[in-house]
Scaffold this motif. Sequence first.
Motif, PDB file in Angstrom:
ATOM      1  N   TYR A 216       1.136  -1.201   0.181  1.00  0.00           N
ATOM      2  CA  TYR A 216      -0.090   0.132  -0.445  1.00  0.00           C
ATOM      3  C   TYR A 216       0.862   1.273  -0.345  1.00  0.00           C
ATOM      4  CZ  TYR A 216      -3.524   2.866   0.591  1.00  0.00           C
ATOM      5  OH  TYR A 216      -4.833   4.058   1.149  1.00  0.00           O
ATOM      6  N   ASP A 217       0.713   1.981  -0.859  1.00  0.00           N
ATOM      7  CA  ASP A 217       1.720   3.541  -0.489  1.00  0.00           C
ATOM      8  C   ASP A 217       0.464   4.428   0.045  1.00  0.00           C
ATOM      9  OD1 ASP A 217       2.680   5.752  -2.122  1.00  0.00           O
ATOM     10  OD2 ASP A 217       2.633   4.846  -4.364  1.00  0.00           O
ATOM     11  N   LYS A 218       1.014   5.381   0.668  1.00  0.00           N
ATOM     12  CA  LYS A 218       0.351   5.871   1.392  1.00  0.00           C
ATOM     13  C   LYS A 218       0.470   7.459   0.689  1.00  0.00           C
ATOM     14  CE  LYS A 218       1.634   4.555   6.038  1.00  0.00           C
ATOM     15  NZ  LYS A 218       1.963   4.569   7.673  1.00  0.00           N
ATOM     16  N   THR A 219       0.981   7.432  -0.047  1.00  0.00           N
ATOM     17  CA  THR A 219       1.282   8.799  -0.292  1.00  0.00           C
ATOM     18  C   THR A 219       0.123   9.405  -1.802  1.00  0.00           C
ATOM     19  OG1 THR A 219       3.584   9.163  -0.243  1.00  0.00           O
ATOM     20  CG2 THR A 219       2.662  10.401  -1.654  1.00  0.00           C
ATOM     21  N   ALA A 220      -0.108   8.031  -2.626  1.00  0.00           N
ATOM     22  CA  ALA A 220      -0.836   7.490  -3.747  1.00  0.00           C
ATOM     23  C   ALA A 220      -2.236   7.715  -3.551  1.00  0.00           C
ATOM     24  CB  ALA A 220      -0.321   6.506  -4.549  1.00  0.00           C
ATOM     25  N   LYS A 221      -1.849   7.021  -1.500  1.00  0.00           N
ATOM     26  CA  LYS A 221      -3.455   6.479  -1.578  1.00  0.00           C
ATOM     27  C   LYS A 221      -3.786   4.940  -1.984  1.00  0.00           C
ATOM     28  CE  LYS A 221      -4.363  10.444   1.038  1.00  0.00           C
ATOM     29  NZ  LYS A 221      -5.381  11.564   1.971  1.00  0.00           N
ATOM     30  N   ASP A 222      -3.040   4.803  -2.656  1.00  0.00           N
ATOM     31  CA  ASP A 222      -3.517   3.667  -3.410  1.00  0.00           C
ATOM     32  C   ASP A 222      -2.676   1.703  -3.239  1.00  0.00           C
ATOM     33  OD1 ASP A 222      -4.595   1.895  -5.445  1.00  0.00           O
ATOM     34  OD2 ASP A 222      -3.636   3.533  -7.241  1.00  0.00           O
ATOM     35  N   TYR A 223      -2.581   1.105  -3.340  1.00  0.00           N
ATOM     36  CA  TYR A 223      -2.309  -0.357  -3.483  1.00  0.00           C
ATOM     37  C   TYR A 223      -1.511  -0.266  -4.985  1.00  0.00           C
ATOM     38  CZ  TYR A 223      -5.420  -1.960   0.334  1.00  0.00           C
ATOM     39  OH  TYR A 223      -4.947  -3.011   1.608  1.00  0.00           O
ATOM     40  N   LYS A 224      -0.624  -0.355  -4.867  1.00  0.00           N
ATOM     41  CA  LYS A 224       0.591  -1.334  -6.835  1.00  0.00           C
ATOM     42  C   LYS A 224       0.232  -2.448  -7.244  1.00  0.00           C
ATOM     43  CE  LYS A 224       4.607   1.389  -3.456  1.00  0.00           C
ATOM     44  NZ  LYS A 224       5.658   0.809  -3.377  1.00  0.00           N
ATOM     45  N   ASP A 225      -0.254  -3.387  -6.870  1.00  0.00           N
ATOM     46  CA  ASP A 225      -0.468  -3.956  -7.519  1.00  0.00           C
ATOM     47  C   ASP A 225      -2.093  -4.674  -8.282  1.00  0.00           C
ATOM     48  OD1 ASP A 225       2.067  -4.629  -7.886  1.00  0.00           O
ATOM     49  OD2 ASP A 225       1.964  -6.297  -6.796  1.00  0.00           O
ATOM     50  N   ASN A 226      -2.383  -5.308  -8.739  1.00  0.00           N
ATOM     51  CA  ASN A 226      -3.965  -5.894  -8.911  1.00  0.00           C
ATOM     52  C   ASN A 226      -3.677  -7.312  -8.977  1.00  0.00           C
ATOM     53  OD1 ASN A 226      -5.318  -3.141 -10.801  1.00  0.00           O
ATOM     54  ND2 ASN A 226      -5.886  -3.303  -9.198  1.00  0.00           N
ATOM     55  N   VAL A 227      -4.855  -8.044  -7.996  1.00  0.00           N
ATOM     56  CA  VAL A 227      -4.934  -9.247  -8.897  1.00  0.00           C
ATOM     57  C   VAL A 227      -5.726 -10.008  -9.096  1.00  0.00           C
ATOM     58  CG1 VAL A 227      -5.131 -11.237  -6.536  1.00  0.00           C
ATOM     59  CG2 VAL A 227      -3.629  -9.860  -5.726  1.00  0.00           C
ATOM     60  N   VAL A 228      -5.220 -10.705  -9.657  1.00  0.00           N
ATOM     61  CA  VAL A 228      -6.627 -11.427 -10.972  1.00  0.00           C
ATOM     62  C   VAL A 228      -6.639 -12.553 -10.995  1.00  0.00           C
ATOM     63  CG1 VAL A 228      -7.323 -10.969 -13.839  1.00  0.00           C
ATOM     64  CG2 VAL A 228      -6.300  -8.818 -12.582  1.00  0.00           C
ATOM     65  N   ALA A 229      -8.280 -13.404 -10.850  1.00  0.00           N
ATOM     66  CA  ALA A 229      -8.054 -15.049 -10.923  1.00  0.00           C
ATOM     67  C   ALA A 229      -8.846 -14.722 -12.359  1.00  0.00           C
ATOM     68  CB  ALA A 229      -8.957 -15.436  -9.828  1.00  0.00           C
ATOM     69  N   PHE A 230      -8.350 -15.598 -13.450  1.00  0.00           N
ATOM     70  CA  PHE A 230      -8.985 -16.043 -14.219  1.00  0.00           C
ATOM     71  C   PHE A 230      -9.576 -17.446 -14.345  1.00  0.00           C
ATOM     72  CE2 PHE A 230      -5.038 -13.001 -14.982  1.00  0.00           C
ATOM     73  CZ  PHE A 230      -5.298 -12.569 -16.266  1.00  0.00           C
ATOM     74  N   ALA A 231     -10.587 -16.986 -15.245  1.00  0.00           N
ATOM     75  CA  ALA A 231     -11.024 -18.670 -14.809  1.00  0.00           C
ATOM     76  C   ALA A 231     -12.134 -18.772 -16.771  1.00  0.00           C
ATOM     77  CB  ALA A 231     -12.456 -18.768 -14.030  1.00  0.00           C
ATOM     78  N   HIS A 232     -12.820 -20.475 -16.628  1.00  0.00           N
ATOM     79  CA  HIS A 232     -13.303 -20.237 -17.601  1.00  0.00           C
ATOM     80  C   HIS A 232     -14.827 -20.935 -17.070  1.00  0.00           C
ATOM     81  CE1 HIS A 232     -11.190 -23.706 -17.518  1.00  0.00           C
ATOM     82  NE2 HIS A 232     -12.060 -24.638 -17.682  1.00  0.00           N
ATOM     83  N   LEU A 233     -16.407 -21.229 -18.087  1.00  0.00           N
ATOM     84  CA  LEU A 233     -16.226 -21.909 -17.540  1.00  0.00           C
ATOM     85  C   LEU A 233     -16.912 -23.468 -18.137  1.00  0.00           C
ATOM     86  CD1 LEU A 233     -19.476 -21.537 -16.507  1.00  0.00           C
ATOM     87  CD2 LEU A 233     -19.828 -21.965 -19.259  1.00  0.00           C
ATOM     88  N   ASP A 234     -16.327 -24.091 -16.776  1.00  0.00           N
ATOM     89  CA  ASP A 234     -16.332 -25.859 -16.435  1.00  0.00           C
ATOM     90  C   ASP A 234     -18.140 -26.214 -17.021  1.00  0.00           C
ATOM     91  OD1 ASP A 234     -15.045 -27.885 -16.369  1.00  0.00           O
ATOM     92  OD2 ASP A 234     -15.653 -28.095 -14.892  1.00  0.00           O
ATOM     93  N   THR A 235     -18.833 -25.890 -15.712  1.00  0.00           N
ATOM     94  CA  THR A 235     -19.876 -26.748 -15.992  1.00  0.00           C
ATOM     95  C   THR A 235     -21.289 -25.641 -15.729  1.00  0.00           C
ATOM     96  OG1 THR A 235     -20.182 -27.756 -13.840  1.00  0.00           O
ATOM     97  CG2 THR A 235     -19.446 -28.741 -15.723  1.00  0.00           C
ATOM     98  N   PHE A 236     -22.645 -25.850 -15.959  1.00  0.00           N
ATOM     99  CA  PHE A 236     -23.612 -25.258 -15.497  1.00  0.00           C
ATOM    100  C   PHE A 236     -24.697 -25.798 -15.689  1.00  0.00           C
ATOM    101  CE2 PHE A 236     -23.922 -24.901 -20.250  1.00  0.00           C
ATOM    102  CZ  PHE A 236     -25.340 -25.569 -20.685  1.00  0.00           C
ATOM    103  N   LYS A 237     -25.724 -25.281 -14.461  1.00  0.00           N
ATOM    104  CA  LYS A 237     -27.210 -26.159 -14.451  1.00  0.00           C
ATOM    105  C   LYS A 237     -28.350 -25.308 -14.581  1.00  0.00           C
ATOM    106  CE  LYS A 237     -27.872 -26.902 -10.648  1.00  0.00           C
ATOM    107  NZ  LYS A 237     -28.326 -27.465  -8.267  1.00  0.00           N
ATOM    108  N   GLU A 238     -29.240 -25.508 -15.215  1.00  0.00           N
ATOM    109  CA  GLU A 238     -30.234 -24.547 -15.747  1.00  0.00           C
ATOM    110  C   GLU A 238     -30.659 -25.123 -14.393  1.00  0.00           C
ATOM    111  OE1 GLU A 238     -32.198 -26.949 -19.443  1.00  0.00           O
ATOM    112  OE2 GLU A 238     -30.308 -26.334 -20.476  1.00  0.00           O
TER     113      GLU A 238
END
Length: 239
Positions: A216-238
């Motif tokens: 966390y950058d106190k000066t910028a008041k912002d986290y320096k990174d982003n966390v991204v989870a990548f996922a794909h549709l595996d199955t679905f239930k109607e």
Amino acid sequence: MAAPQSTGSTPTRTASRTTLGRALMWPAVTAGVGILLIYNSFGTPVDDKPPAPPAAVASATPEILGSHAAPAPLPPSPTTVGPTMPRSVPERLSIPAIGVNAPFTDLSLGANGQLDAPPPNDNNLVGWYKDGATPGERGASIVAGHVDTLTGPAVFLQLQYLKPGAKVDITRADGSVATFKVDSVEQFSKANFPDERVYADTNSAQLRLITCGGAYDKTAKDYKDNVVAFAHLDTFKEG
């Protein structure tokens, strides 16, 4: 919170590749014109530590998500790969591996052209960009959540600990359940965010779960990174 919904067909996406500002951005298009989407949380940080691991969650600071211009989409593919579902807005997100069970709120553009943030005082709420693909539709559906707020740890505090193969269930308004399988969870500097990889159109049903991370950058008041989870549709239930 990070990321994107209303009924109707998924809009075509076009936008600039230029990186702008420091708040997380998601792509959107109205009448073929790219629009910048910015999502910020509120408040003054009291600590500069990144989120604690699951075994030691104590206190957390409010985040301000980084910002990136949406990339130009890939050319539309004539072939859809893998399972897909018709459009239906999401209602609830469940990720058992990290203890997430949260309702959705729609995220849309405000009068200033920026993406309105979910309520800053609700720790258990995720936002979906409502003018993008719904979870299960062909394309990349963008879901964002706070890592923390002024009142403490929030819904995506443990997103960085999600492992490949983990299941993500999204219950939709038509009663159906889309089950996604996590492909990877990665952390990117906001100064060098891979816009095209995260936001570009896809020929399969994809999901992106986004929050803040890193120091966390106190000066910028912002986290320096982003966390991204990548996922794909595996199955679905109607429903």
